[in-house]
Design a protein around this motif. Sequence first.
Motif, PDB file in Angstrom:
ATOM      1  N   GLU A 253     -29.689  68.194 142.297  1.00  5.64           N
ATOM      2  CA  GLU A 253     -30.941  68.803 141.876  1.00  5.64           C
ATOM      3  C   GLU A 253     -30.585  69.599 140.632  1.00  5.64           C
ATOM      4  N   ILE A 254     -31.358  69.404 139.572  1.00  8.16           N
ATOM      5  CA  ILE A 254     -31.025  70.017 138.291  1.00  8.16           C
ATOM      6  C   ILE A 254     -32.179  70.864 137.769  1.00  8.16           C
ATOM      7  N   GLU A 255     -31.806  71.759 136.848  1.00 11.54           N
ATOM      8  CA  GLU A 255     -32.810  72.556 136.140  1.00 11.54           C
ATOM      9  C   GLU A 255     -32.542  72.421 134.642  1.00 11.54           C
ATOM     10  N   ARG A 256     -33.580  72.050 133.898  1.00 14.48           N
ATOM     11  CA  ARG A 256     -33.478  71.880 132.452  1.00 14.48           C
ATOM     12  C   ARG A 256     -33.674  73.223 131.740  1.00 14.48           C
ATOM     13  N   LEU A 257     -33.425  73.259 130.442  1.00 12.65           N
ATOM     14  CA  LEU A 257     -33.546  74.499 129.666  1.00 12.65           C
ATOM     15  C   LEU A 257     -34.929  75.128 129.767  1.00 12.65           C
ATOM     16  N   ASP A 258     -35.977  74.288 129.868  1.00  8.73           N
ATOM     17  CA  ASP A 258     -37.340  74.825 129.941  1.00  8.73           C
ATOM     18  C   ASP A 258     -37.717  75.299 131.337  1.00  8.73           C
TER      19      ASP A 258
ATOM     20  N   SER B  32     -37.893  73.417 134.047  1.00 12.09           N
ATOM     21  CA  SER B  32     -38.371  72.326 134.906  1.00 12.09           C
ATOM     22  C   SER B  32     -37.209  71.763 135.704  1.00 12.09           C
ATOM     23  N   ARG B  33     -37.529  71.233 136.862  1.00 11.18           N
ATOM     24  CA  ARG B  33     -36.499  70.714 137.762  1.00 11.18           C
ATOM     25  C   ARG B  33     -36.630  69.208 137.905  1.00 11.18           C
ATOM     26  N   GLY B  34     -35.552  68.613 138.357  1.00 12.06           N
ATOM     27  CA  GLY B  34     -35.531  67.179 138.597  1.00 12.06           C
ATOM     28  C   GLY B  34     -34.288  66.815 139.386  1.00 12.06           C
ATOM     29  N   ILE B  35     -34.033  65.521 139.492  1.00  9.77           N
ATOM     30  CA  ILE B  35     -32.807  65.048 140.159  1.00  9.77           C
ATOM     31  C   ILE B  35     -32.031  64.177 139.191  1.00  9.77           C
ATOM     32  N   TYR B  36     -30.731  64.113 139.428  1.00 10.01           N
ATOM     33  CA  TYR B  36     -29.844  63.300 138.620  1.00 10.01           C
ATOM     34  C   TYR B  36     -28.859  62.613 139.562  1.00 10.01           C
TER      35      TYR B  36
END
Length: 184
Positions: free
Chosen positions: A25-30, A32-36
């Motif tokens: 589970e990741i968090e981008r600079l802005d 927002s979250r997502g998966i990788y």
Amino acid sequence: MEPAIRTVSSRVVYENRWMAVREDEIERLDGSRGIYGVIDKSDFTVVIPAENGGFHMVEEYRYPIGRRTWNFPQGSYPDRRSGTPEDLARHELAEETGFRAGTLTRLGYLHGAHGISSQGFHVFLATDLEPGETAREPEEQDMRQCFVTREEFKHRIREGLITDDSSLAAYTLLLLHEEGGVLT
């Protein structure tokens, strides 16, 4: 500098003796979250056995693509063990071709699929070759080997007989080495 993507959590979703697949589970600079999804595999070596204006290559059936292809000898330590890249290069060269290298020159380190995998590979030029017996793994029972001139090598690329990205990248490092470039 802050990384562009931060890991919030990580879990292994599949694992065997050659690799692990994890979902982060990741968090981008802005924010927002997502998966990788990431494939973790041990680094491997690619060895260019060169003599007499050409190369010794191996051909085998590659299950994931469903066909036989030619490439330079290559491989990783079994069971995701670790060791020196030089020792692995000497082992893979002897195992797949039977040759022992009198001289082993490091050409560089590259990543093959840096968008999906942590795996990279070390490239070596093997010269002053001494013939010997192969010691292939069970998956390599159908392996063949042959000597190709540089022109035959290029012809096999054009004909789609060499499609292995690590062999092509290794050849590029060899060309840069021959031009006198210093690689890291």
